[in-house]
Scaffold this motif. Structure first.
Motif: not given
Lengths: 114, 115
Positions: A90-103, B47-58
């Protein structure tokens, strides 16, 4: 932080029966929830996505329900086959606005016995 | 059907060595990701990557990690000085994001063994 819990024990069922897997989440309200299948040593494979305003989604022998009040999703496989044996995530999108991180949850191992 | 491909399937390295894991995302996808899965544990975002840069990382993605899209098709993860605890399956994923619908397609993974 967000927490996703799935049945930690393996689920063993007989071929032809319906398998039901549970996903519970806490601490936020996702816009949608996804189910993936993972075979040993392989990457997750997308199965179904269900939105918060959808109660139920079907695809062939698969059915997903989403109860935002209970914060729970159920995943059903009807007429199960040995080939359905795998771990289901099961997976959800991370919390907090503009995120594409799957948890992801820890997954439930399903074993279908012939 | 288009798929995400990863190479190598298995990488063995000595502690302290640099490794580069390679991925070819699905061609019309715009977002790229790396996840890892330590044996017996859950899949974790790196990590996620978009438009040639990191958009988010853990928090896991510290200074030892870097990502790059060196050309129009490849997406790489570099670990500069590997540690024993970096041993895991590393999955690359890609997606086309529209609205809130983000379906990520995963590769088969690279098993990294640090000795």
């Amino acid at each position: 932080s967000q927490k996703i819990e799935q049945n930690s024990e393996a689920l063993n069922i007989q071929e032809g029966k319906t398998a039901t897997l549970t996903c519970n989440y806490t601490n936020y309200s996702p816009a949608y929830l996804q189910w993936y299948r993972q075979d040993p040593g392989r990457g997750p494979v997308f199965l179904l996505l269900i939105r918060e305003n959808e109660k139920e989604k079907r695809k062939e022998r698969l059915k997903v329900t989403f109860d935002t009040t209970l914060k729970q999703s159920l995943f059903h496989i009807t007429a199960s086959q040995p080939a359905d044996s795998a771990t289901y995530l099961c997976a959800l999108l991370g919390f907090g606005g503009a995120t594409n991180k799957l948890i992801f949850g820890t997954g439930t191992l399903l074993a279908v016995q012939p | 059907e288009p798929e995400v491909t990863q190479t190598p399937s298995h990488q063995v390295t000595q502690m302290g060595q640099e490794v580069i894991l390679r991925c070819v995302p699905i061609s019309n996808h715009l977002y790229f990701y790396w996840y890892r899965q330590i044996l017996g544990q859950k899949v974790e975002f790196l990590v996620s990557f978009y438009n040639n840069e990191i958009s988010e990382k853990s928090e896991i993605f510290d200074d030892q990690f870097s990502v790059e899209r060196p050309d129009g098709s490849n997406f790489t993860l570099k670990i500069r000085s590997t540690k024993l605890e970096d041993s895991a399956m590393y999955f690359c994923a890609s997606s086309v994001v529209y609205g809130n619908k983000n379906i990520q397609y995963f590769g088969a993974g690279t098993r990294l063994s640090v000795l």
